[in-house]
Design a protein around this motif. Structure first.
Motif, short mmCIF file in Angstrom:
data_model
loop_
_atom_site.label_atom_id
_atom_site.label_comp_id
_atom_site.label_asym_id
_atom_site.label_seq_id
_atom_site.Cartn_x
_atom_site.Cartn_y
_atom_site.Cartn_z
N GLY A 34 0.82 -1.21 0.00
CA GLY A 34 0.00 0.00 0.00
C GLY A 34 0.85 1.26 0.00
N ASP A 35 1.93 1.23 0.75
CA ASP A 35 2.86 2.36 0.78
C ASP A 35 3.45 2.59 -0.60
N ARG A 36 3.87 1.50 -1.23
CA ARG A 36 4.45 1.62 -2.58
C ARG A 36 3.43 2.23 -3.55
N ARG A 37 2.21 1.73 -3.49
CA ARG A 37 1.17 2.24 -4.39
C ARG A 37 0.88 3.72 -4.15
N PHE A 38 0.89 4.12 -2.87
CA PHE A 38 0.57 5.51 -2.56
C PHE A 38 1.63 6.45 -3.13
N HIS A 39 2.89 6.15 -2.87
CA HIS A 39 3.95 7.04 -3.36
C HIS A 39 4.02 7.03 -4.89
N ALA A 40 3.72 5.88 -5.50
CA ALA A 40 3.68 5.82 -6.96
C ALA A 40 2.53 6.67 -7.49
N ALA A 41 1.40 6.67 -6.77
CA ALA A 41 0.24 7.46 -7.20
C ALA A 41 0.52 8.95 -7.07
N VAL A 42 1.25 9.35 -6.04
CA VAL A 42 1.63 10.76 -5.90
C VAL A 42 2.53 11.16 -7.07
N THR A 43 3.49 10.30 -7.40
CA THR A 43 4.38 10.58 -8.52
C THR A 43 3.59 10.73 -9.81
N ALA A 44 2.65 9.83 -10.04
CA ALA A 44 1.84 9.89 -11.26
C ALA A 44 0.99 11.16 -11.30
N ALA A 45 0.46 11.56 -10.13
CA ALA A 45 -0.41 12.73 -10.06
C ALA A 45 0.34 14.03 -10.32
N ALA A 46 1.67 14.01 -10.15
CA ALA A 46 2.47 15.21 -10.40
C ALA A 46 2.61 15.51 -11.89
N HIS A 47 2.44 14.47 -12.72
CA HIS A 47 2.52 14.63 -14.18
C HIS A 47 3.82 15.31 -14.60
N SER A 48 4.91 14.81 -14.06
CA SER A 48 6.25 15.29 -14.43
C SER A 48 7.05 14.08 -14.91
N ALA A 49 7.23 13.99 -16.21
CA ALA A 49 7.91 12.82 -16.78
C ALA A 49 9.35 12.69 -16.28
N LEU A 50 10.05 13.82 -16.16
CA LEU A 50 11.45 13.77 -15.75
C LEU A 50 11.58 13.33 -14.30
N LEU A 51 10.76 13.90 -13.41
CA LEU A 51 10.81 13.48 -12.01
C LEU A 51 10.41 12.02 -11.86
N ALA A 52 9.47 11.57 -12.65
CA ALA A 52 9.07 10.16 -12.61
C ALA A 52 10.24 9.27 -13.03
N ASP A 53 11.01 9.71 -14.02
CA ASP A 53 12.19 8.95 -14.44
C ASP A 53 13.22 8.89 -13.32
N PHE A 54 13.42 10.02 -12.63
CA PHE A 54 14.36 10.04 -11.50
C PHE A 54 13.92 9.05 -10.43
N MET A 55 12.62 9.03 -10.14
CA MET A 55 12.11 8.11 -9.12
C MET A 55 12.32 6.66 -9.53
N ARG A 56 12.11 6.37 -10.79
CA ARG A 56 12.32 4.99 -11.26
C ARG A 56 13.79 4.60 -11.16
N SER A 57 14.68 5.57 -11.34
CA SER A 57 16.11 5.27 -11.32
C SER A 57 16.60 4.86 -9.93
N ILE A 58 15.88 5.25 -8.88
CA ILE A 58 16.29 4.86 -7.52
C ILE A 58 15.21 4.00 -6.85
N ALA A 59 14.42 3.33 -7.67
CA ALA A 59 13.31 2.53 -7.14
C ALA A 59 13.79 1.46 -6.16
N GLU A 60 14.91 0.84 -6.47
CA GLU A 60 15.42 -0.22 -5.59
C GLU A 60 15.81 0.35 -4.23
N GLN A 61 16.48 1.49 -4.23
CA GLN A 61 16.88 2.12 -2.97
C GLN A 61 15.68 2.62 -2.18
N ILE A 62 14.66 3.11 -2.89
CA ILE A 62 13.43 3.56 -2.22
C ILE A 62 12.76 2.37 -1.54
#
Length: 247
Positions: free
Chosen positions: A147-175
């Motif tokens: 649920g935590d993962r889904r929530f933070h992913a939903a916040v990222t999606a709601a921001a509608h920033s492709a570049l920030l979403a890419d940054f988040m994906r790049s550190i997904a394992e560390q997150i």
């Protein structure tokens, strides 16, 4: 140079204490809810200082194997003290976690702000669904990781920033690593769920400042983990001798 001739290392004393405690728990048939002997008694019986015993207890605690109750002793959380994670990996995680948490605060605070400005009805529905899922996980006694993962992913999606979403994906394992570390803290799942609800309220209201503030507070809670209070090097800097007797 041949790998066989690399410098040799010897286990730190507290690592040896950890192994002795695991052996003791197994031979004594200890299980979840059972208490380990007091630190002073362990130090005396093992012939080491309380500093080394404390280090060993912290290792077991951050591995989620024991619970230390203030003034009440140390209790097993599971039926074994065996751990899937070697101490050296724990040390590596301890060293990289501050950078991960710093990056999360920088990016996710901005994501929450943007989400409050740009969220759609579909975004709000996804956020609601994530919180419902986490609430069900927590109600069932779980840590609420998915649920935590889904929530933070939903916040990222709601921001509608492709570049920030890419940054988040790049550190997904560390997150994921920081998420698991945080949600294993006693009482943390319910606290995180409540903080998520406040973030969602601010996003729903379209209040960027409140959303950013709520996310920042949440991520600073995420950073409050037992692992970061542990300094592995301490055990090598403390002379290991039995404690002086009580006066």
């Amino acid at each position: 140079m041949s790998e066989a001739l690399r410098p040799m290392t010897r286990p730190r004393l507290y690592e040896q204490v950890v192994e002795r405690l695991r052996q003791y728990a197994g031979e004594s048939g200890l299980g979840a809810g059972d208490r380990l002997p007091p630190e002073r008694e362990l130090a005396q019986r093992l012939g080491v200082s309380r500093a080394s015993v404390k280090q060993a207890i912290v290792v077991l605690e951050v591995q989620g194997l024991v619970e230390v109750r203030h003034g009440g002793g140390t209790y097993l959380v599971r039926d074994t003290l065996d751990a899937a994670e070697p101490v050296e990996r724990l040390v590596e995680r301890r060293r990289r976690l501050p950078d991960v948490l710093e990056a999360r605060e920088a990016m996710e605070t901005k994501l929450a702000e943007l989400a409050a400005r740009r969220r759609t009805d579909a975004d709000l529905e996804a956020l609601d669904d994530a919180l419902t899922h986490m609430a069900e996980e927590v109600a069932d006694g779980g840590p609420g990781v998915e649920g935590d993962r889904r929530f933070h992913a939903a916040v990222t999606a709601a921001a509608h920033s492709a570049l920030l979403a890419d940054f988040m994906r790049s550190i997904a394992e560390q997150i994921t690593e920081s998420r698991n570390e945080s949600l294993r803290q006693p009482g943390r799942p319910k606290r995180s769920l409540a903080q998520h609800q406040r973030i969602l309220e601010a996003i729903r209201e379209g209040n960027p400042r409140s959303a950013a503030t709520a996310m920042r507070r949440h991520l600073r809670t995420v950073a409050e983990v037992r692992l970061l209070t542990w300094t592995p090097e301490d055990a090598t800097n403390v002379p290991d001798a039995p404690d002086a007797p009580d006066c």
